[in-house]
Structure formats: C-alpha cells, structure tokens
Scaffold this active site. Structure first.
Site, PDB file in Angstrom:
ATOM      1  N   ASP A 137      21.504  67.352-108.033  1.00  0.00           N
ATOM      2  CA  ASP A 137      21.769  67.854-109.382  1.00  0.00           C
ATOM      3  C   ASP A 137      22.298  69.290-109.363  1.00  0.00           C
ATOM      4  OD1 ASP A 137      20.670  65.462-110.124  1.00  0.00           O
ATOM      5  OD2 ASP A 137      19.133  66.305-111.437  1.00  0.00           O
ATOM      6  N   HIS A 178      18.418  69.067-105.444  1.00  0.00           N
ATOM      7  CA  HIS A 178      19.314  69.967-106.173  1.00  0.00           C
ATOM      8  C   HIS A 178      20.266  70.650-105.207  1.00  0.00           C
ATOM      9  CE1 HIS A 178      16.068  69.363-109.068  1.00  0.00           C
ATOM     10  NE2 HIS A 178      16.938  69.714-110.013  1.00  0.00           N
TER      11      HIS A 178
END
Length: 567
Positions: free
Chosen positions: A341, A486
């Site tokens: 992400d 992430h």
C-alpha cells in the site's frame, strides 16, 4: 498519457506472423471442412473423410492470421493501445459491459509482461488481440504473442452468465477430458509430434500459464487444437491439430457448446446478458465457484525452458482436466497474494521491484492518487514490469466517513491518474485502513473495481522493524492469504528478501490479487482471501466434484476491518 482507446467500427484481420519452423500452410480447410466421422471414445475418424495430415507449424500461423475479427458484433468495442504509457507494443480489445473478460485480458497482459522481463528482453514482447467469437452471451479473444522465444497464441473465453472469463479447458466437459486426450494423441501421432511430450502438455494450463493447448472451434464444428510448444523431431515449435466435428461434438461442456455455436453463427453480443453473481450482495466470498480439483497445496513446477517459467502449476494427471481459470491454478498451487500500500515511493519502489524480480515473485501495488500524480514514471515502470496496480484512494481518508460526492472523488481521481500513468484503469481497490461498508463497496463497483482487504497484517506501519515484519508475516500466512504491507517504509523493503525466501521454503507461489481470485473478484464486492484456502478430502483429483471451502476472514459490514494504520 493514457492508452489509446480506438473504437472499432468494422471487422479487420491481424497480419500473419512469421512462421516458426517453415512452410506457408494452406488456408484451405482451416476455418471449416475438416471432415466428419469418428466416434466418442477416441482414436481416428473415418479414413475416407479425415483431413490430410497438417503441416503442424505453418498451418497454425496461417490459421491465426486468417481468423476473422468479430469486433463488429460487439457494440462500442474498442482497442487499448499500451505503446505510449508503458512503451510496450501491446494492443488488446475491450468489450464494454464484459468486465470479467476485460480484467482477464489485463491479467494475461501482466503475466506476459513479467515473463518477458524474466527472459531478459522485455522490449521484444508484442501482443495483438482480436475478438474471434461473438454471441449473445459468449465472447472469445485471441492474443497473438511474439517474444524473444518466438510466436504463441492465447485464447480467453467469456461467459456473460456469471461474468466469468475461462481458459480453453472449459470447452471440454471434465468427464470427457480423457477421451479428448485420446483424440489429440491420435492426431499428434499422425502429424509427427512426440506423443510423450504431447501427453504431458495436455496436463498443463494453456498459455500464458503453461504449455497446454488453446482450443478453438471451427465454423464446421471441428476443433482446432493449437499446441504452443510441440516437439517435432528435435525441435520445439507451434503446431496445429484438428479433431473432426463428429469426434469433437460429444466432448463439449455446456459452455463449449455455446462457444461452438457462437463461432459457427456469429451474433451481436448482448450487454444485458451479463449477470454478476450475488447481485448487490457485497460479500464476494459467498459467490466463489471452486475449481474442479483442489489438491494439497504444492510447489510451482520447474520450467523445461519452453514458454513461461514462473507460477507453473503441477501437472493435472492423466485424464484430469487442467484448471479453467485465466490465472495460475490455485487448485494445485499453495498460492498467496502479496500486496503493498501507499506507494509509489521514490527509491523504495525500485528496490522492491528488484527484490521481486530476483525470485520471480509478483505483487499487487495499491497506490495513492496524489503520489501517482507526483511520480507517474514509477507507476509506468511498475505496470511495465507486469505487476498489478490498484487504487488506494486519492488522499487516504477513511472512506466510510465521506459524503457521497467526496467518496466518488476519492475513487475516480486515482483511477484516472493510474490510467494516465499505466494506460489502464485499475480493476482492484483497497480502502484506507480497511474501512469499508456496503456503501463504499458499491461506490467502488461503480468504478469497476473489486475491494481487497486482507487476512494477514504485517503491522509494518506500526512497528517499523524488519524482524517483526518478517515474524508476523511468516507466522500467520496460510494458503489463500492476502498479505498487507506498505511500500513507503524502508524496514518493510528490508524484510522482503527474507519473506520471499520463506515463501520459497514453504513452497508458496505469489500471485496478484486478481490471479488469486481466479477471475471471480467482481466489481463492488469485497474479499479477504482467495477462494482456495485449504484442500479437502472430497476434492482430491480422484473425483472432479466436491464441496466448496469457506473463504474465511472476519467482516464488519458497517465500518470494515481496521489495521492499515498509515494515516
């Protein structure tokens, strides 16, 4: 610059590619007139009516070049040209209203891009697509592929009922696959193909997932079997085999019969025939359609040097139909989806892609629209490397707290930015913090996006510690998991090599979210895992039927799962 979208107003044909191994095979009889006769069980048809033994290489290239384009039967059909945004010679059709088909084409394009990267010559890849079959509820797309190794063909079939894209094995009824193998063996022997190699390839998925054949009915009802890597003497080359109509007809599945009818009598595609399972029910796991066979999760098969080299499913076994999904066979692989992400992140994005390339792993990148607008070149490179690119909103707010107008903007703006950088609008979306509701799911559906949560949270945004990231992922990942990480944290990228090494030790194969979903992650529905999370005794290959397993994962219909955490 977005991919050029060219409306097709009339039928056209793609030029014949270079022959792989000599001979301009005759066009006569390739589209019809293959004879009749033969029986249901296998073997050759009647001697007087059988076609002559084909030139197994030249005939296939001639067939591909001569196939008529049926785009005129698809209202508002268009062509997506990716030569500008990602600098690859890729031109593929889009069929408005048939999202499942368009997403499957996208999945195939990403796979072809990755394989070209692994081969070390990504610029050699060219992909030209055509609509080769059209009916009210059926479509077929042919991808004519050239890369550093030569030419090959992929076929993607589409069933409007259920909005499902399917690979060539779906045309044959599972209980008839053994009879199909016998007919192909007879035709291959007559054409001089190596019978052992042919038998092995019939247990593989078709391109771009393996070396199995693409299946194309002819207008007269015969079945064209397009072998991508046949062994002819000491050479590997494409080969075309033909099964006469009388032998082919008993083999068809219900879907195969519909495809054969669409080829024999083309008709206009009816967008109203598209029916997504579950209607406005947004829990996608309730609609999963399990593969014919689910075995204990196995390691990916090693390549023999022909065709794709990654994500190769184990052989299906004699008489067992290979997977019908336009994706790696999650029914046999121990498959997981690795996701990142909040990117794209300068410096870290390139490092991450380099680590994935070293082990030939793949991932889905959920990108923030503002960052896409700031670093579009990173998005272009990520897409050109064949990774799946998805939306993570425009500015990372909690979507469940947005007004309808702001929610729409948070979804549409990143989709447009991603399309500008990669040439393609995203098919997948992850809401920030995992916060979702039926309202947000349906809003994503209006953008053509499925919603992807997770069942494994690395908590990398919180701990920012390499070793903790590794421990959390390796201790909680199971078959079918969607793993949250992430891109923007250096300790996360530091952890990736060890996590990928662990995947290898556990014989896990990484897929994109769409690949893990097996063409069943529909717009406007949310998912926490892939459809195959475990194997059951009832779904061993001794019996092609069985009971579906539960997709797993907790849900909160009002506010969704939390844990993304990077505000």
């Amino acid at each position: 610059m977005t991919g050029a979208l060219v409306v097709v107003g009339a039928a056209g044909a793609v030029g014949v590619g270079a022959l792989m191994d000599g001979g301009d095979g005759p066009l006569s009889g390739l589209l019809g007139g293959s004879g009749s006769g033969g029986s249901d069980g296998g073997g050759k048809g009647g001697a007087a009516e059988d076609p002559p033994a084909p030139d197994p290489t030249g005939d296939l290239r001639a067939l591909v070049g001569a196939l008529p384009d049926q785009a005129a039967h698809v209202p508002e059909a268009s062509v997506l040209d990716l030569s500008g945004p990602i600098e690859r010679t890729i031109s593929v059709p889009l069929a408005p209203g048939a999202r499942g088909l368009n997403e499957a084409v996208d999945v195939c394009v990403n796979k072809l891009l990755r394989e070209a990267l692994y081969a070390g010559d990504p610029a050699a890849l060219t992909v030209t697509g055509r609509i080769v079959a059209a009916g009210a509820g059926v479509l077929g797309i042919l991808l004519d592929v050239t890369d550093a190794a030569g030419s090959s063909t992929a076929l993607i079939w589409y069933r409007a009922e259920g909005d499902r894209a399917l690979a060539s094995p779906a045309l044959i009824a599972p209980e008839k696959w053994q009879a199909f193998e016998g007919l192909v063996d007879a035709a291959a022997t007559a054409a001089g193909l190596d019978p052992a190699a042919t038998a092995e390839q019939l247990q593989q998925q078709p391109r771009p997932w393996g070396n199995g054949p693409a299946l194309l009915p002819a207008q007269d009802g015969s079945l064209q079997v397009l072998m991508p890597a046949a062994t002819i003497g000491e050479k590997r080359a494409e080969a075309l085999l033909t099964i006469p109509a009388a032998d082919a007809e008993p083999l068809w599945s219900d879907f195969g019969t519909a495809v054969a009818q669409a080829v024999a009598s083309p008709a206009d595609f009816d967008r109203a025939a598209v029916a997504v399972p579950g209607g406005e029910e947004t829990s996608g796991k309730k609609e999963f359609e399990l593969p014919d066979v689910i075995t204990q999760g196995q390691a990916a098969r090693e390549s023999d040097g022909a065709g794709p080299v990654s994500q190769l499913a184990p052989l299906s076994g004699p008489g067992v139909r290979p997977a019908t999904a336009v994706a790696p066979d999650a029914g046999r692989l121990k498959a997981v989806a690795l996701t990142f992400d909040d990117g794209p992140a300068p410096e870290l994005n390139e490092r991450l892609r380099e680590e994935l390339l070293k082990t030939r792993d793949t991932a889905t990148f959920f990108l923030i629209g503002q960052s896409v607008a700031e670093w579009p070149d990173l998005v272009s490179k990520t897409a050109a490397d064949g990774y799946e690119v998805g939306s993570h909103s425009w500015s990372h707010p909690q979507l469940t707290r947005q007004s309808p107008e702001k929610l729409a903007s948070q979804l549409s703006r990143p989709a447009e930015a991603i399309a500008g950088a990669s040439g393609r609008r995203p098919y997948v979306m992850r809401p920030p913090y995992g916060a979702r509701s039926k309202k947000t799911d349906l809003a994503c559906g209006a953008e053509g996006e499925s919603v992807h949560i997770w069942d494994v949270d690395s908590l990398d945004w919180q701990n920012k510690d390499r070793d903790k990231n590794i421990e959390l992922v390796t201790s909680t990942t199971r078959r079918g998991s969607i793993i949250l990480m992430h891109e923007i944290h250096a300790p996360t990228i530091d952890a990736v090599p060890a996590i990928l090494e662990w995947f290898g030790q556990q014989e896990m194969t990484t897929l994109t979210c769409s690949e893990l979903g097996q063409n069943q992650m529909f717009a406007g529905k949310h998912y926490m895992t892939g459809p195959v999370t475990a194997e059951t005794e009832l779904r061993e290959p001794v019996a092609p039927e069985g009971q579906a397993s539960d997709g797993g994962g907790a849900e909160d219909e009002d506010a969704g799962s939390a844990g993304d955490g990077n505000g």
